[in-house]
Design a protein around this motif. Sequence first.
Motif, PDB file in Angstrom:
ATOM      1  N   SER A 158       0.846  -1.189   0.000  1.00 47.08           N
ATOM      2  CA  SER A 158       0.000   0.000   0.000  1.00 47.08           C
ATOM      3  C   SER A 158       0.887   1.246   0.000  1.00 47.08           C
ATOM      4  CB  SER A 158      -0.899   0.022   1.236  1.00 47.08           C
ATOM      5  OG  SER A 158      -1.667   1.213   1.298  1.00 47.08           O
ATOM      6  N   TYR A 159       0.337   2.361  -0.485  1.00 42.94           N
ATOM      7  CA  TYR A 159       1.073   3.615  -0.420  1.00 42.94           C
ATOM      8  C   TYR A 159       1.291   4.016   1.043  1.00 42.94           C
ATOM      9  CZ  TYR A 159       0.140   4.299  -5.410  1.00 42.94           C
ATOM     10  OH  TYR A 159       0.082   4.148  -6.773  1.00 42.94           O
ATOM     11  N   LYS A 160       2.486   4.475   1.335  1.00 42.92           N
ATOM     12  CA  LYS A 160       2.829   4.954   2.675  1.00 42.92           C
ATOM     13  C   LYS A 160       2.017   6.209   3.014  1.00 42.92           C
ATOM     14  CE  LYS A 160       6.463   7.610   3.307  1.00 42.92           C
ATOM     15  NZ  LYS A 160       5.930   8.728   4.132  1.00 42.92           N
ATOM     16  N   PRO A 161       1.559   6.351   4.254  1.00 40.64           N
ATOM     17  CA  PRO A 161       0.914   7.609   4.655  1.00 40.64           C
ATOM     18  C   PRO A 161       1.856   8.790   4.383  1.00 40.64           C
ATOM     19  CG  PRO A 161       0.592   5.941   6.348  1.00 40.64           C
ATOM     20  CD  PRO A 161       1.567   5.364   5.366  1.00 40.64           C
ATOM     21  N   GLN A 162       1.325   9.832   3.782  1.00 37.63           N
ATOM     22  CA  GLN A 162       2.173  10.939   3.345  1.00 37.63           C
ATOM     23  C   GLN A 162       2.569  11.894   4.466  1.00 37.63           C
ATOM     24  OE1 GLN A 162       3.506  11.349   0.064  1.00 37.63           O
ATOM     25  NE2 GLN A 162       2.889   9.197   0.278  1.00 37.63           N
ATOM     26  N   ASN A 163       1.866  11.845   5.591  1.00 39.91           N
ATOM     27  CA  ASN A 163       2.145  12.798   6.663  1.00 39.91           C
ATOM     28  C   ASN A 163       3.073  12.259   7.739  1.00 39.91           C
ATOM     29  OD1 ASN A 163       0.136  10.976   7.478  1.00 39.91           O
ATOM     30  ND2 ASN A 163      -0.783  12.440   8.910  1.00 39.91           N
ATOM     31  N   SER A 217       6.957   9.909   8.484  1.00 39.93           N
ATOM     32  CA  SER A 217       8.235   9.505   7.910  1.00 39.93           C
ATOM     33  C   SER A 217       8.253   8.008   7.589  1.00 39.93           C
ATOM     34  CB  SER A 217       9.370   9.813   8.891  1.00 39.93           C
ATOM     35  OG  SER A 217       9.253   8.987  10.046  1.00 39.93           O
ATOM     36  N   TYR A 218       9.259   7.595   6.828  1.00 41.97           N
ATOM     37  CA  TYR A 218       9.448   6.161   6.588  1.00 41.97           C
ATOM     38  C   TYR A 218       9.604   5.415   7.915  1.00 41.97           C
ATOM     39  CZ  TYR A 218      10.324   6.616   1.516  1.00 41.97           C
ATOM     40  OH  TYR A 218      10.212   6.837   0.162  1.00 41.97           O
ATOM     41  N   THR A 219      10.339   6.017   8.848  1.00 46.11           N
ATOM     42  CA  THR A 219      10.585   5.357  10.129  1.00 46.11           C
ATOM     43  C   THR A 219       9.279   5.111  10.873  1.00 46.11           C
ATOM     44  OG1 THR A 219      12.731   6.469  10.258  1.00 46.11           O
ATOM     45  CG2 THR A 219      11.890   5.487  12.280  1.00 46.11           C
ATOM     46  N   GLU A 220       8.429   6.125  10.911  1.00 49.47           N
ATOM     47  CA  GLU A 220       7.129   5.948  11.557  1.00 49.47           C
ATOM     48  C   GLU A 220       6.280   4.920  10.819  1.00 49.47           C
ATOM     49  OE1 GLU A 220       5.537   9.915  13.444  1.00 49.47           O
ATOM     50  OE2 GLU A 220       6.360  10.306  11.453  1.00 49.47           O
ATOM     51  N   ALA A 221       6.257   5.011   9.502  1.00 52.16           N
ATOM     52  CA  ALA A 221       5.408   4.120   8.711  1.00 52.16           C
ATOM     53  C   ALA A 221       5.778   2.656   8.928  1.00 52.16           C
ATOM     54  CB  ALA A 221       5.503   4.478   7.233  1.00 52.16           C
ATOM     55  N   ALA A 222       7.045   2.379   9.140  1.00 50.95           N
ATOM     56  CA  ALA A 222       7.496   0.998   9.313  1.00 50.95           C
ATOM     57  C   ALA A 222       7.030   0.381  10.623  1.00 50.95           C
ATOM     58  CB  ALA A 222       9.017   0.926   9.225  1.00 50.95           C
ATOM     59  N   THR A 223       6.577   1.213  11.564  1.00 50.63           N
ATOM     60  CA  THR A 223       6.092   0.665  12.830  1.00 50.63           C
ATOM     61  C   THR A 223       4.610   0.294  12.781  1.00 50.63           C
ATOM     62  OG1 THR A 223       5.445   2.812  13.781  1.00 50.63           O
ATOM     63  CG2 THR A 223       7.740   2.126  14.075  1.00 50.63           C
ATOM     64  N   VAL A 224       3.958   0.552  11.653  1.00 48.71           N
ATOM     65  CA  VAL A 224       2.504   0.397  11.575  1.00 48.71           C
ATOM     66  C   VAL A 224       2.028  -0.999  11.172  1.00 48.71           C
ATOM     67  CG1 VAL A 224       0.402   1.214  10.420  1.00 48.71           C
ATOM     68  CG2 VAL A 224       2.174   2.862  11.096  1.00 48.71           C
ATOM     69  N   PRO A 225       2.569  -1.637  10.122  1.00 51.35           N
ATOM     70  CA  PRO A 225       1.845  -2.763   9.505  1.00 51.35           C
ATOM     71  C   PRO A 225       1.442  -3.907  10.425  1.00 51.35           C
ATOM     72  CG  PRO A 225       3.544  -1.966   8.026  1.00 51.35           C
ATOM     73  CD  PRO A 225       3.752  -1.247   9.327  1.00 51.35           C
ATOM     74  N   VAL A 226       2.371  -4.586  11.071  1.00 48.03           N
ATOM     75  CA  VAL A 226       2.000  -5.759  11.866  1.00 48.03           C
ATOM     76  C   VAL A 226       1.111  -5.373  13.042  1.00 48.03           C
ATOM     77  CG1 VAL A 226       2.849  -7.584  13.389  1.00 48.03           C
ATOM     78  CG2 VAL A 226       3.964  -7.186  11.192  1.00 48.03           C
ATOM     79  N   ILE A 261      -4.420   7.514   9.654  1.00 51.51           N
ATOM     80  CA  ILE A 261      -3.205   8.262   9.999  1.00 51.51           C
ATOM     81  C   ILE A 261      -3.207   9.629   9.336  1.00 51.51           C
ATOM     82  CG2 ILE A 261      -0.695   8.307   9.700  1.00 51.51           C
ATOM     83  CD1 ILE A 261      -0.813   5.203   9.997  1.00 51.51           C
ATOM     84  N   GLU A 262      -3.550   9.670   8.072  1.00 48.76           N
ATOM     85  CA  GLU A 262      -3.554  10.953   7.363  1.00 48.76           C
ATOM     86  C   GLU A 262      -4.653  11.882   7.874  1.00 48.76           C
ATOM     87  OE1 GLU A 262      -1.453   9.685   3.138  1.00 48.76           O
ATOM     88  OE2 GLU A 262      -3.636   9.970   3.180  1.00 48.76           O
ATOM     89  N   LYS A 269      -1.999   7.946  15.522  1.00 51.52           N
ATOM     90  CA  LYS A 269      -0.599   8.362  15.495  1.00 51.52           C
ATOM     91  C   LYS A 269       0.298   7.178  15.842  1.00 51.52           C
ATOM     92  CE  LYS A 269      -1.422  13.186  16.804  1.00 51.52           C
ATOM     93  NZ  LYS A 269      -1.092  14.270  17.776  1.00 51.52           N
ATOM     94  N   THR A 270       1.466   7.161  15.241  1.00 49.63           N
ATOM     95  CA  THR A 270       2.440   6.140  15.601  1.00 49.63           C
ATOM     96  C   THR A 270       3.137   6.556  16.890  1.00 49.63           C
ATOM     97  OG1 THR A 270       4.125   7.218  14.266  1.00 49.63           O
ATOM     98  CG2 THR A 270       2.840   5.469  13.216  1.00 49.63           C
ATOM     99  N   VAL A 271       3.539   5.577  17.663  1.00 46.39           N
ATOM    100  CA  VAL A 271       4.235   5.823  18.926  1.00 46.39           C
ATOM    101  C   VAL A 271       5.541   5.046  18.896  1.00 46.39           C
ATOM    102  CG1 VAL A 271       4.143   5.625  21.429  1.00 46.39           C
ATOM    103  CG2 VAL A 271       2.044   6.108  20.143  1.00 46.39           C
ATOM    104  N   ILE A 272       6.655   5.754  18.900  1.00 43.32           N
ATOM    105  CA  ILE A 272       7.974   5.127  18.836  1.00 43.32           C
ATOM    106  C   ILE A 272       8.677   5.291  20.181  1.00 43.32           C
ATOM    107  CG2 ILE A 272      10.251   5.172  17.750  1.00 43.32           C
ATOM    108  CD1 ILE A 272       8.904   6.048  15.173  1.00 43.32           C
TER     109      ILE A 272
END
Length: 323
Positions: free
Chosen positions: A111-116, A118-127, A275-276, A281-284
């Motif tokens: 799927s297209y990555k959320p545009q708002n 970063s790549y780092t945040e987006a990678a914490t989402v899928p699983v 997310i958009e 929100k992602t939490v790292i």
Amino acid sequence: MKAIVIYQYGSPDVLRYEDISTPSIKPDQVLVKIHASSVNPVDWKIRQGLLQPLSGYNFPKVLGSDLSGEIVEVGEQATRWRVGDQVYTFVNPLFGGAYGEYVAVPAANVSYKPQNISYTEAATVPVAGLTALQGLLDLGQLRPGQRVLINGASGGVGTFAVQIAVAMNADVTGVCGTANVDFVKRLGAHTVIDYTQEDFTLQEIQYDIIFDAVGKQSFFNCQKVLQSDGIYISTVPTVDNMGATLQTLLFSSQKCKLVLAQPSRRDLDALRDLIEAGKVKTVIDRTYSLSDIAEAHTYSEMGRTVGKIAITVNEGLQTINID
């Protein structure tokens, strides 16, 4: 390319950062240059050998499942995608491949990555995000106004589950430790229970859905706080819960269900929309480089992670930590 490889099961010491061949793609796949990944408990459980009957005995293995990056090669049947597209997804953790610089992925799962973010945040989402979404919506059939309890509300799956349930206009109760009570309230939970002070299974309140994101309670322990037609969902296939799943399939109005996230473009699109829209929100908790994956696994195994642990694969990418 660089990747994290293991030649045997064991402690974090078995993780090797070394050169391997860049994967080739099949006609229905895309090759993704990975910008970031993340640590999921299943990654180190595989590394430890706890899932040997499923993960097998063939070595070497490249671990990792979550990923975000850009497409650099497109199979002839993957007509939806173009080189340069920014994407996110996950690969089957039993086969791995996301702890590396490149991975071949079925185009149908991307799927297209959320545009708002970063790549780092987006990678914490899928699983974690798909586990929460598919558990609540597909298995739980969550509806607005229902009373939902999230056990393990401050963890990777739990943080997504709280926010998704809130976005669905449910009445959300989060369960976590003392240090994270205020944090879970900020995620949007209407009520927060400190498990060190109160056992939610002894309450008089009953819930339409109990989502056990950490597998710390069994269906049988939760039955008395479930509505008569309530659903208990767990991320951990314990013997008790596997037995309860079969038992309640036919003989009970209360149901026990187990969630195992499946790659789904539709569901990744839904997460992207949330997310958009600013509803999730992602939490790292911490961010490590790929070469420091052993430290990341060690920290994850401590069981204190708030949200997710991110892994940067290409240096110099911006990392955004959300409190």
